[in-house]
Design an enzyme around this catalytic site. Sequence first.
Site, PDB file in Angstrom:
ATOM      1  N   CYS A  10     115.216   2.278 107.210  1.00 43.16           N
ATOM      2  CA  CYS A  10     116.588   2.364 106.686  1.00 43.16           C
ATOM      3  C   CYS A  10     116.560   2.661 105.184  1.00 43.16           C
ATOM      4  O   CYS A  10     116.240   1.778 104.368  1.00 43.16           O
ATOM      5  CB  CYS A  10     117.316   1.057 106.970  1.00 43.16           C
ATOM      6  N   CYS A  12     118.753   0.508 102.976  1.00 47.89           N
ATOM      7  CA  CYS A  12     118.167  -0.833 102.832  1.00 47.89           C
ATOM      8  C   CYS A  12     117.192  -0.868 101.655  1.00 47.89           C
ATOM      9  O   CYS A  12     117.190  -1.801 100.847  1.00 47.89           O
ATOM     10  CB  CYS A  12     117.422  -1.235 104.102  1.00 47.89           C
TER      11      CYS A  12
END
Length: 298
Positions: free
Chosen positions: A37, A40
Amino acid sequence: MSDTPYIFDVSSANFDQLVIENSFHKPVLVDFWADWCAPCKALMPLLAQITEGYRGELLLAKVNCDLEPDLVARFGIRSLPTVVLFKDGQPADGFNGAQPESAIRALLAPHVQEPPAPDIDPLESAQALFAEGHIGEAEALLQLLLSETPETADQAPLPEKTAALILYARCLAERGALDQAQSTLDAVKSDDYKQPLAAARAQLTFLRQAADLPEVASLKTRLAQNDEDDEAAYQLAIQQLARQQYEPALEALLKLFLRNRSYADGLPHKTLLQVFDLLGSDHLLVTTYRRKLYQALY
């Protein structure tokens, strides 16, 4: 794992202990993330920076969702990144997706106690101000420090007060209060501050000498007419020292020493040593010119 105790990885095995139990004492921010991600990875260093800024008033727990599917299911995580703030054993707030710092701090504000202001050493602050040329500000801070550290007749001067007195004298000297600076230095009796005391005395000496010398422009005119005018060269170096123009002053003094070692009973050599005291043995200019002086001598 992080180098700070306020940031740590958690799993399903220790989540209740590290997050739920801790949240009864301090808010715990839980970052649900995954290695694939990109948002993230962009958010994680920002969360770490914010957490470290709270200096223990906030904890950050990181959950790798690829490794902890049970926690993903338990909290119904549907998108990444997801950040949940736990307080008193329960989720109190949170957000999905990468957020700017201002939004994260706004979310935390009602829940997290602001960290205590860091202790600031007033003497270190005054030293920094003096080094940056903010003489008036340094003097005001030192006056406050000295007024707060009184001593009795049977009490030895506090080390901090001795250092503050010496620096205060330098501030006085820089703004022209030479007699007051001298009396302040005369009040310093400690043998533990020989270098700072020598530096302050050297500074005061140069300022006193410069006050009685011809103006810089006049001295430069004399040297332009005769570059071997020893008196003008020495006096210009003193004027430069009084203005903290140390490198040209050292260069001029060394040049004069090489040209006429006996000038005024070896005054250039003595003055070079005074400048070394003023700047301190670790100063780059001192290292450079002490080597040059040694080579000239030997």
